[in-house]
Enzyme design. Structure first.
Site, short mmCIF file in Angstrom:
data_model
loop_
_atom_site.label_atom_id
_atom_site.label_comp_id
_atom_site.label_asym_id
_atom_site.label_seq_id
_atom_site.Cartn_x
_atom_site.Cartn_y
_atom_site.Cartn_z
N LYS A 111 0.82 -1.21 0.00
CA LYS A 111 0.00 0.00 0.00
C LYS A 111 0.85 1.26 0.00
CE LYS A 111 -4.48 -1.32 1.87
NZ LYS A 111 -5.54 -0.92 2.81
N LYS A 194 -4.73 -9.15 -6.73
CA LYS A 194 -6.04 -9.43 -6.13
C LYS A 194 -7.07 -8.38 -6.55
CE LYS A 194 -6.43 -7.20 -1.64
NZ LYS A 194 -6.82 -7.24 -0.26
N LYS A 197 -11.14 -3.03 -4.17
CA LYS A 197 -12.02 -1.88 -4.37
C LYS A 197 -11.22 -0.61 -4.61
CE LYS A 197 -13.74 -2.53 0.36
NZ LYS A 197 -12.63 -2.35 1.30
P1 AMP Z 1 -10.80 -4.88 2.60
O1 AMP Z 1 -11.47 -4.69 1.29
O2 AMP Z 1 -9.33 -4.75 2.51
O3 AMP Z 1 -11.40 -4.07 3.70
O4 AMP Z 1 -11.06 -6.40 2.99
C1 AMP Z 1 -12.21 -6.87 3.64
C2 AMP Z 1 -12.22 -8.37 3.64
O5 AMP Z 1 -12.35 -8.85 2.30
C3 AMP Z 1 -10.96 -9.01 4.20
O6 AMP Z 1 -11.32 -10.16 4.95
C4 AMP Z 1 -10.20 -9.42 2.99
O7 AMP Z 1 -9.38 -10.53 3.22
C5 AMP Z 1 -11.30 -9.77 2.00
N1 AMP Z 1 -10.89 -9.55 0.61
C6 AMP Z 1 -10.58 -8.36 0.03
N2 AMP Z 1 -10.25 -8.52 -1.26
C7 AMP Z 1 -10.35 -9.85 -1.51
C8 AMP Z 1 -10.14 -10.68 -2.68
N3 AMP Z 1 -9.77 -10.14 -3.84
N4 AMP Z 1 -10.34 -12.00 -2.57
C9 AMP Z 1 -10.73 -12.55 -1.39
N5 AMP Z 1 -10.94 -11.85 -0.27
C10 AMP Z 1 -10.76 -10.51 -0.31
#
Ligand code: AMP
Length: 333
Positions: A111, A194, A197
Protein backbone atom coordinates in the site's frame (compact mmCIF):
# COMPACT_ATOMS: atom_id res chain seq x y z
CA UNK A 1 -20.45 -19.33 22.71
CA UNK A 2 -17.21 -18.57 20.85
CA UNK A 3 -16.91 -14.95 19.83
CA UNK A 4 -16.16 -14.10 16.21
CA UNK A 5 -14.95 -10.68 15.02
CA UNK A 6 -14.30 -9.31 11.57
CA UNK A 7 -14.03 -5.95 9.86
CA UNK A 8 -14.18 -4.39 6.44
CA UNK A 9 -13.04 -0.95 5.29
CA UNK A 10 -15.53 1.55 3.85
CA UNK A 11 -12.95 2.59 1.29
CA UNK A 12 -15.11 1.93 -1.76
CA UNK A 13 -17.95 -0.18 -3.06
CA UNK A 14 -17.61 -3.78 -1.83
CA UNK A 15 -16.39 -6.12 -4.55
CA UNK A 16 -17.02 -9.71 -5.50
CA UNK A 17 -13.67 -10.42 -3.77
CA UNK A 18 -14.94 -9.00 -0.48
CA UNK A 19 -18.15 -10.95 -0.91
CA UNK A 20 -16.69 -14.37 -1.75
CA UNK A 21 -13.53 -14.03 0.36
CA UNK A 22 -15.12 -12.57 3.46
CA UNK A 23 -18.71 -11.36 3.77
CA UNK A 24 -20.41 -14.52 2.55
CA UNK A 25 -18.54 -16.56 5.12
CA UNK A 26 -19.66 -14.22 7.88
CA UNK A 27 -23.34 -14.98 7.38
CA UNK A 28 -23.55 -18.59 8.69
CA UNK A 29 -21.36 -17.70 11.69
CA UNK A 30 -24.26 -15.62 13.05
CA UNK A 31 -26.10 -18.86 13.81
CA UNK A 32 -23.29 -20.73 15.51
CA UNK A 33 -21.24 -17.99 17.20
CA UNK A 34 -21.55 -14.65 18.93
CA UNK A 35 -20.67 -12.65 15.81
CA UNK A 36 -19.38 -9.07 15.82
CA UNK A 37 -18.88 -7.26 12.51
CA UNK A 38 -17.45 -3.82 12.08
CA UNK A 39 -17.17 -1.23 9.32
CA UNK A 40 -13.62 -0.03 9.99
CA UNK A 41 -13.56 3.67 9.18
CA UNK A 42 -10.50 4.32 11.37
CA UNK A 43 -8.59 1.92 9.12
CA UNK A 44 -9.97 3.55 5.98
CA UNK A 45 -8.40 6.95 6.76
CA UNK A 46 -4.90 5.44 6.84
CA UNK A 47 -5.04 6.48 3.18
CA UNK A 48 -6.78 9.69 2.06
CA UNK A 49 -10.59 9.61 2.07
CA UNK A 50 -12.73 12.52 1.01
CA UNK A 51 -14.90 13.23 4.11
CA UNK A 52 -18.27 13.29 2.29
CA UNK A 53 -17.36 10.14 0.37
CA UNK A 54 -16.28 8.42 3.57
CA UNK A 55 -19.66 9.11 5.18
CA UNK A 56 -21.47 7.85 2.09
CA UNK A 57 -19.29 4.78 1.74
CA UNK A 58 -19.67 3.87 5.40
CA UNK A 59 -23.46 3.71 5.00
CA UNK A 60 -23.07 1.91 1.70
CA UNK A 61 -20.84 -0.74 3.24
CA UNK A 62 -23.23 -1.26 6.15
CA UNK A 63 -26.10 -1.62 3.67
CA UNK A 64 -24.07 -4.10 1.63
CA UNK A 65 -23.37 -6.22 4.69
CA UNK A 66 -27.05 -6.35 5.63
CA UNK A 67 -28.06 -7.02 2.01
CA UNK A 68 -25.60 -9.95 1.92
CA UNK A 69 -27.35 -11.52 4.90
CA UNK A 70 -25.95 -10.02 8.10
CA UNK A 71 -28.91 -9.45 10.37
CA UNK A 72 -28.41 -6.72 12.98
CA UNK A 73 -30.62 -8.74 15.32
CA UNK A 74 -28.50 -11.86 15.03
CA UNK A 75 -25.07 -10.23 15.06
CA UNK A 76 -23.52 -7.02 16.38
CA UNK A 77 -23.01 -4.72 13.40
CA UNK A 78 -21.46 -1.30 13.99
CA UNK A 79 -19.03 1.39 12.87
CA UNK A 80 -15.53 1.31 14.39
CA UNK A 81 -15.24 5.04 15.22
CA UNK A 82 -18.43 4.81 17.31
CA UNK A 83 -16.62 2.68 19.87
CA UNK A 84 -13.67 4.53 21.35
CA UNK A 85 -12.22 1.41 22.95
CA UNK A 86 -10.67 0.47 19.58
CA UNK A 87 -8.49 3.58 19.35
CA UNK A 88 -7.59 3.41 23.01
CA UNK A 89 -6.43 -0.21 22.98
CA UNK A 90 -4.64 0.44 19.68
CA UNK A 91 -2.49 3.03 21.44
CA UNK A 92 -1.48 0.51 24.09
CA UNK A 93 -0.69 -1.96 21.30
CA UNK A 94 1.42 0.67 19.50
CA UNK A 95 3.59 0.48 22.59
CA UNK A 96 3.67 -3.32 22.64
CA UNK A 97 4.31 -4.10 18.96
CA UNK A 98 7.91 -3.78 17.78
CA UNK A 99 8.97 -1.73 14.77
CA UNK A 100 10.74 -4.81 13.43
CA UNK A 101 7.44 -6.73 13.35
CA UNK A 102 5.65 -3.97 11.46
CA UNK A 103 8.50 -3.75 8.96
CA UNK A 104 7.69 -7.29 7.83
CA UNK A 105 4.04 -6.54 6.94
CA UNK A 106 3.57 -7.12 3.22
CA UNK A 107 0.31 -5.12 3.04
CA UNK A 108 2.13 -2.00 4.25
CA UNK A 109 4.80 -2.50 1.61
CA UNK A 110 2.14 -2.94 -1.09
CA UNK A 111 0.00 0.00 0.00
CA UNK A 112 2.85 2.41 0.73
CA UNK A 113 4.39 1.69 -2.67
CA UNK A 114 7.72 3.15 -3.63
CA UNK A 115 7.55 6.33 -1.57
CA UNK A 116 7.35 4.75 1.87
CA UNK A 117 8.44 7.96 3.61
CA UNK A 118 5.25 9.65 2.37
CA UNK A 119 2.88 7.02 3.78
CA UNK A 120 0.82 8.01 6.84
CA UNK A 121 2.00 6.82 10.24
CA UNK A 122 -1.48 5.31 10.56
CA UNK A 123 -0.88 3.03 7.59
CA UNK A 124 2.24 1.75 9.33
CA UNK A 125 0.48 0.92 12.61
CA UNK A 126 -2.67 -0.32 10.84
CA UNK A 127 -2.08 -3.91 12.04
CA UNK A 128 -1.93 -2.74 15.67
CA UNK A 129 -5.40 -1.20 15.34
CA UNK A 130 -6.64 -4.39 13.73
CA UNK A 131 -5.26 -6.38 16.70
CA UNK A 132 -7.07 -3.97 19.03
CA UNK A 133 -10.36 -4.47 17.13
CA UNK A 134 -10.24 -8.18 17.86
CA UNK A 135 -8.70 -8.20 21.33
CA UNK A 136 -11.06 -5.49 22.65
CA UNK A 137 -13.75 -8.20 22.49
CA UNK A 138 -11.63 -11.21 23.50
CA UNK A 139 -12.77 -12.63 20.17
CA UNK A 140 -11.00 -15.87 19.26
CA UNK A 141 -12.11 -16.54 15.67
CA UNK A 142 -11.61 -14.14 12.80
CA UNK A 143 -13.04 -14.88 9.34
CA UNK A 144 -10.98 -13.07 6.67
CA UNK A 145 -9.56 -13.52 3.21
CA UNK A 146 -6.13 -15.05 2.69
CA UNK A 147 -4.46 -11.60 2.50
CA UNK A 148 -5.11 -10.87 6.20
CA UNK A 149 -3.33 -13.91 7.59
CA UNK A 150 -0.10 -12.08 8.34
CA UNK A 151 -1.97 -9.40 10.30
CA UNK A 152 -3.62 -12.04 12.46
CA UNK A 153 -0.25 -13.60 13.24
CA UNK A 154 0.90 -10.17 14.37
CA UNK A 155 -2.23 -9.81 16.52
CA UNK A 156 -1.22 -13.04 18.26
CA UNK A 157 2.36 -11.81 18.72
CA UNK A 158 1.03 -8.62 20.32
CA UNK A 159 -1.27 -10.54 22.67
CA UNK A 160 1.54 -12.85 23.67
CA UNK A 161 3.99 -10.04 24.36
CA UNK A 162 1.38 -8.09 26.34
CA UNK A 163 0.58 -11.15 28.45
CA UNK A 164 4.27 -11.91 28.94
CA UNK A 165 5.42 -8.36 29.73
CA UNK A 166 2.63 -7.73 32.24
CA UNK A 167 2.63 -11.28 33.63
CA UNK A 168 -1.04 -11.93 32.86
CA UNK A 169 -3.11 -14.38 30.81
CA UNK A 170 -5.44 -11.66 29.56
CA UNK A 171 -5.63 -11.71 25.76
CA UNK A 172 -6.50 -15.08 24.17
CA UNK A 173 -4.96 -16.62 21.07
CA UNK A 174 -6.97 -15.95 17.93
CA UNK A 175 -7.55 -18.29 15.06
CA UNK A 176 -8.07 -17.17 11.46
CA UNK A 177 -11.00 -18.70 9.60
CA UNK A 178 -9.97 -18.69 5.96
CA UNK A 179 -12.62 -20.50 4.01
CA UNK A 180 -13.86 -21.29 0.62
CA UNK A 181 -12.47 -21.87 -2.83
CA UNK A 182 -12.42 -18.09 -3.36
CA UNK A 183 -10.31 -17.02 -0.39
CA UNK A 184 -8.48 -14.96 -3.00
CA UNK A 185 -10.42 -13.53 -5.94
CA UNK A 186 -8.11 -11.99 -8.53
CA UNK A 187 -8.43 -8.91 -10.77
CA UNK A 188 -10.32 -9.42 -14.04
CA UNK A 189 -7.53 -7.60 -15.85
CA UNK A 190 -4.56 -9.37 -14.27
CA UNK A 191 -4.87 -12.83 -12.75
CA UNK A 192 -1.83 -12.28 -10.54
CA UNK A 193 -3.25 -9.24 -8.68
CA UNK A 194 -6.04 -9.43 -6.13
CA UNK A 195 -9.41 -7.90 -6.97
CA UNK A 196 -9.53 -4.69 -4.95
CA UNK A 197 -12.02 -1.88 -4.37
CA UNK A 198 -9.15 0.57 -4.56
CA UNK A 199 -7.83 -0.57 -7.98
CA UNK A 200 -7.88 2.46 -10.33
CA UNK A 201 -9.56 0.39 -13.06
CA UNK A 202 -13.25 -0.31 -12.48
CA UNK A 203 -12.99 -3.00 -15.18
CA UNK A 204 -10.74 -5.00 -12.84
CA UNK A 205 -13.56 -5.84 -10.44
CA UNK A 206 -17.23 -6.68 -10.05
CA UNK A 207 -18.87 -4.31 -7.58
CA UNK A 208 -21.85 -5.50 -5.55
CA UNK A 209 -23.71 -2.48 -6.97
CA UNK A 210 -23.07 -3.36 -10.65
CA UNK A 211 -26.18 -3.95 -12.76
CA UNK A 212 -26.63 -6.92 -15.10
CA UNK A 213 -25.28 -5.09 -18.17
CA UNK A 214 -22.18 -3.90 -16.35
CA UNK A 215 -21.48 -7.40 -15.03
CA UNK A 216 -21.90 -8.85 -18.53
CA UNK A 217 -19.55 -6.27 -20.05
CA UNK A 218 -16.87 -6.71 -17.41
CA UNK A 219 -16.92 -10.50 -17.74
CA UNK A 220 -16.87 -10.29 -21.52
CA UNK A 221 -13.80 -8.03 -21.32
CA UNK A 222 -12.09 -10.09 -18.61
CA UNK A 223 -8.60 -11.16 -19.62
CA UNK A 224 -8.27 -14.81 -20.67
CA UNK A 225 -5.93 -16.89 -22.81
CA UNK A 226 -6.68 -18.46 -26.21
CA UNK A 227 -6.82 -22.10 -25.00
CA UNK A 228 -10.13 -23.82 -24.21
CA UNK A 229 -10.81 -24.74 -20.58
CA UNK A 230 -9.03 -27.86 -19.35
CA UNK A 231 -11.08 -30.71 -17.89
CA UNK A 232 -8.92 -31.17 -14.79
CA UNK A 233 -7.28 -28.91 -12.19
CA UNK A 234 -3.70 -29.49 -13.28
CA UNK A 235 -4.60 -27.91 -16.62
CA UNK A 236 -5.03 -24.55 -14.89
CA UNK A 237 -1.34 -24.45 -14.01
CA UNK A 238 0.24 -21.22 -15.31
CA UNK A 239 -3.19 -19.87 -16.37
CA UNK A 240 -4.06 -17.46 -13.55
CA UNK A 241 -6.96 -15.77 -15.41
CA UNK A 242 -8.63 -19.09 -16.27
CA UNK A 243 -8.11 -20.31 -12.71
CA UNK A 244 -9.71 -17.16 -11.36
CA UNK A 245 -12.86 -17.35 -13.49
CA UNK A 246 -13.28 -21.05 -12.71
CA UNK A 247 -12.84 -20.30 -9.00
CA UNK A 248 -15.44 -17.55 -9.14
CA UNK A 249 -18.06 -19.77 -10.79
CA UNK A 250 -17.33 -22.58 -8.33
CA UNK A 251 -17.72 -20.21 -5.37
CA UNK A 252 -20.93 -18.67 -6.67
CA UNK A 253 -22.45 -22.11 -7.35
CA UNK A 254 -21.22 -23.49 -4.03
CA UNK A 255 -19.17 -26.21 -5.67
CA UNK A 256 -15.49 -27.00 -6.30
CA UNK A 257 -13.32 -25.91 -9.25
CA UNK A 258 -12.84 -29.56 -10.27
CA UNK A 259 -16.61 -29.92 -10.68
CA UNK A 260 -16.78 -26.77 -12.80
CA UNK A 261 -14.03 -28.18 -15.02
CA UNK A 262 -15.75 -31.54 -15.26
CA UNK A 263 -18.82 -29.76 -16.59
CA UNK A 264 -17.21 -27.04 -18.73
CA UNK A 265 -13.83 -28.54 -19.72
CA UNK A 266 -13.20 -28.24 -23.46
CA UNK A 267 -15.36 -25.11 -23.79
CA UNK A 268 -13.96 -21.86 -25.14
CA UNK A 269 -14.14 -18.78 -22.96
CA UNK A 270 -16.99 -17.24 -24.98
CA UNK A 271 -19.41 -19.92 -23.86
CA UNK A 272 -17.98 -20.19 -20.36
CA UNK A 273 -18.22 -16.45 -19.81
CA UNK A 274 -21.93 -16.54 -20.67
CA UNK A 275 -22.50 -19.17 -17.99
CA UNK A 276 -20.45 -17.18 -15.51
CA UNK A 277 -22.32 -13.95 -16.27
CA UNK A 278 -25.69 -15.64 -15.78
CA UNK A 279 -24.64 -17.08 -12.44
CA UNK A 280 -23.24 -13.74 -11.25
CA UNK A 281 -26.28 -11.76 -12.35
CA UNK A 282 -28.68 -14.20 -10.69
CA UNK A 283 -26.69 -14.08 -7.47
CA UNK A 284 -25.76 -10.41 -7.25
CA UNK A 285 -28.71 -8.41 -8.58
CA UNK A 286 -30.99 -9.21 -5.62
CA UNK A 287 -28.19 -8.03 -3.31
CA UNK A 288 -27.86 -4.75 -5.22
CA UNK A 289 -31.63 -4.21 -5.06
CA UNK A 290 -31.70 -4.82 -1.31
CA UNK A 291 -28.78 -2.41 -0.82
CA UNK A 292 -30.66 0.27 -2.68
CA UNK A 293 -33.75 -0.28 -0.57
CA UNK A 294 -31.72 0.05 2.65
CA UNK A 295 -29.93 3.19 1.44
CA UNK A 296 -33.25 4.83 0.65
CA UNK A 297 -33.88 4.99 4.41
CA UNK A 298 -30.59 6.24 5.93
CA UNK A 299 -32.28 7.05 9.28
CA UNK A 300 -33.26 3.45 9.86
CA UNK A 301 -29.81 2.30 8.76
CA UNK A 302 -28.05 4.72 11.12
CA UNK A 303 -30.36 3.70 13.96
CA UNK A 304 -29.42 0.04 13.48
CA UNK A 305 -25.72 0.97 13.53
CA UNK A 306 -26.11 3.09 16.67
CA UNK A 307 -27.76 0.19 18.43
CA UNK A 308 -24.93 -2.08 17.26
CA UNK A 309 -22.36 0.35 18.68
CA UNK A 310 -24.12 0.35 22.05
CA UNK A 311 -23.98 -3.44 22.21
CA UNK A 312 -20.34 -3.42 21.10
CA UNK A 313 -19.41 -0.87 23.79
CA UNK A 314 -21.01 -3.01 26.46
CA UNK A 315 -18.49 -5.76 25.63
CA UNK A 316 -15.38 -3.78 24.74
CA UNK A 317 -15.37 -1.12 27.44
CA UNK A 318 -14.93 -3.45 30.44
CA UNK A 319 -12.18 -5.38 28.61
CA UNK A 320 -10.26 -2.23 27.74
CA UNK A 321 -10.79 -0.87 31.27
CA UNK A 322 -9.12 -4.02 32.56
CA UNK A 323 -6.23 -3.54 30.09
CA UNK A 324 -5.77 0.01 31.44
CA UNK A 325 -5.58 -1.36 34.95
CA UNK A 326 -3.05 -4.05 33.93
CA UNK A 327 -0.84 -1.39 32.32
CA UNK A 328 -0.95 0.62 35.54
CA UNK A 329 -2.81 3.73 34.45
CA UNK A 330 -4.11 5.66 37.46
CA UNK A 331 -7.83 4.89 37.75
CA UNK A 332 -9.90 7.76 36.34
CA UNK A 333 -12.54 9.47 38.55
P1 AMP B 1 -10.80 -4.88 2.60
O1 AMP B 1 -11.47 -4.69 1.29
O2 AMP B 1 -9.33 -4.75 2.51
O3 AMP B 1 -11.40 -4.07 3.70
O4 AMP B 1 -11.06 -6.40 2.99
C1 AMP B 1 -12.21 -6.87 3.64
C2 AMP B 1 -12.22 -8.37 3.64
O5 AMP B 1 -12.35 -8.85 2.30
C3 AMP B 1 -10.96 -9.01 4.20
O6 AMP B 1 -11.32 -10.16 4.95
C4 AMP B 1 -10.20 -9.42 2.99
O7 AMP B 1 -9.38 -10.53 3.22
C5 AMP B 1 -11.30 -9.77 2.00
N1 AMP B 1 -10.89 -9.55 0.61
C6 AMP B 1 -10.58 -8.36 0.03
N2 AMP B 1 -10.25 -8.52 -1.26
C7 AMP B 1 -10.35 -9.85 -1.51
C8 AMP B 1 -10.14 -10.68 -2.68
N3 AMP B 1 -9.77 -10.14 -3.84
N4 AMP B 1 -10.34 -12.00 -2.57
C9 AMP B 1 -10.73 -12.55 -1.39
N5 AMP B 1 -10.94 -11.85 -0.27
C10 AMP B 1 -10.76 -10.51 -0.31
Amino acid sequence: MTRVFSGIQPSGVPTLGNYLGAIRNWVPLQETHEAIYCVVDLHAITVWQDPKELTRQTREMAAALIACGLDPRRCILFVQSHVRAHAELAWIFNCVARIGWLNRMTQFKDKAGKDREAASAGLYVYPNLMAADIHAYHATKVPVGEDQKQHLELANDIAQKFNHDYGVAFFPTIEPLIQGVAARVMSLRDGTKKMSKSDPSDQSRINLTDDADTIALKIRRAKTDPEPLPDHLAGLEGRPEARNLVGILAAINGTLPENVLREHGGQGFGQFKNTLTEALVAHLTPIAAEMKRLLDDPYALDAALHLGAERARAIAEPIVAKAREIVGFLPAR
